[in-house]
Design an enzyme around this catalytic site. Structure first.
Site: not given
Ligand code: ZN
Length: 241
Positions: A104, A109, A153-154, A195-196, A199
């Site tokens: 995701g 991000q 997380c990216l 999680h998203e 963000h």
């Molecule tokens: Zn993340």
């Protein structure tokens, strides 16, 4: 969110349903669905290609890193729906997520102050869920059935930590044309939805950790970041991006 299952790459080896995870009481867990078809925007479809057309069309964007202001700031509601720009952005976010083997990716991000995320994530039953949510709100969780599992997380490349999350989450919002969406996730997919949405409220999974565990994750990122980015660069070249 990092760690797409079944993909090559640094992140994927340390995530996954049940991997080093501990599950809480599961008495009231939803039963396994009889319809195991993949789901696009919450609706079962007969087939989803391994490589999504959205990701094929999209261009790679730079993924922001913890410490950048845009990740610590709540994002703005999207008010203009149905535009070509919005469709292109969602394609680009899918492409960027695919390159990084993510499950995701939220708009901040990729540096944009907009309440949008994309996902490509398997749930607890191995059902693949693909889509995007605009102006998402978590409308319910089943808080008693928590799962403690590694999460990455990216925007914290190469790190992972145990985060406790509800087993089930429902996320509501709209699609790019403004049609209402109600997406229910179980297991890893619930984790992804939470999680998203976090963000877009300016929160990272690091904010769920103790100060000590957060420092450990940051050290892990320092050690692993360059190798993780190199993996993404290689994958981007393989995908012709
Ligand atoms: Zn993340």
């Amino acid at each position: 969110m990092g760690g797409r299952i079944g993909q090559n790459g640094v992140m994927s080896s340390i995530f996954g349903i049940g991997v080093r995870g501990r599950r809480g009481a599961d008495k009231a867990a939803p039963p396994a669905p009889t319809d195991r078809r993949p789901r696009l925007l919450g609706q079962p479809v007969d087939h989803l290609p391994a490589r999504l057309p959205q990701a094929k069309r999209g261009r790679r964007m730079r993924i922001t890193v913890v410490g950048e202001e845009v990740l610590a700031t709540p994002c703005k509601e999207v008010t203009e729906l149905g535009t070509k720009e919005l469709k292109t952005l969602i394609d680009d976010m899918h492409a960027t997520n695919e390159i990084a083997n993510g499950v995701g990716l939220a708009a901040n991000q990729v540096g944009l102050d907009l309440r949008i995320f994309v996902y490509d994530c398997e749930d607890a039953f191995g059902v693949r869920n693909v889509g995007h949510v605009i102006n998402p709100v978590i409308t319910s969780t089943s808080g008693e059935q928590v799962i403690e599992e590694h999460e990455g997380c990216l925007s914290v490349p190469g790190a992972a930590a145990l985060v406790t999350r509800p087993r089930v989450a429902v996320c509501e919002g709209v699609d790019l044309r403004g049609n209402p969406l109600r997406i229910e996730g179980v297991g890893m997919f619930a984790r992804c939805l939470l999680h998203e949405t976090d963000h877009l409220d300016g929160r990272l999974y690091l904010d769920h950790l103790s100060a000590r565990e957060r420092r450990r994750a940051m050290r892990e990122m320092e050690a692993e970041r360059d190798e993780t980015w190199a993996t993404w660069d290689t994958h981007a070249r393989e995908l012709g991006k």
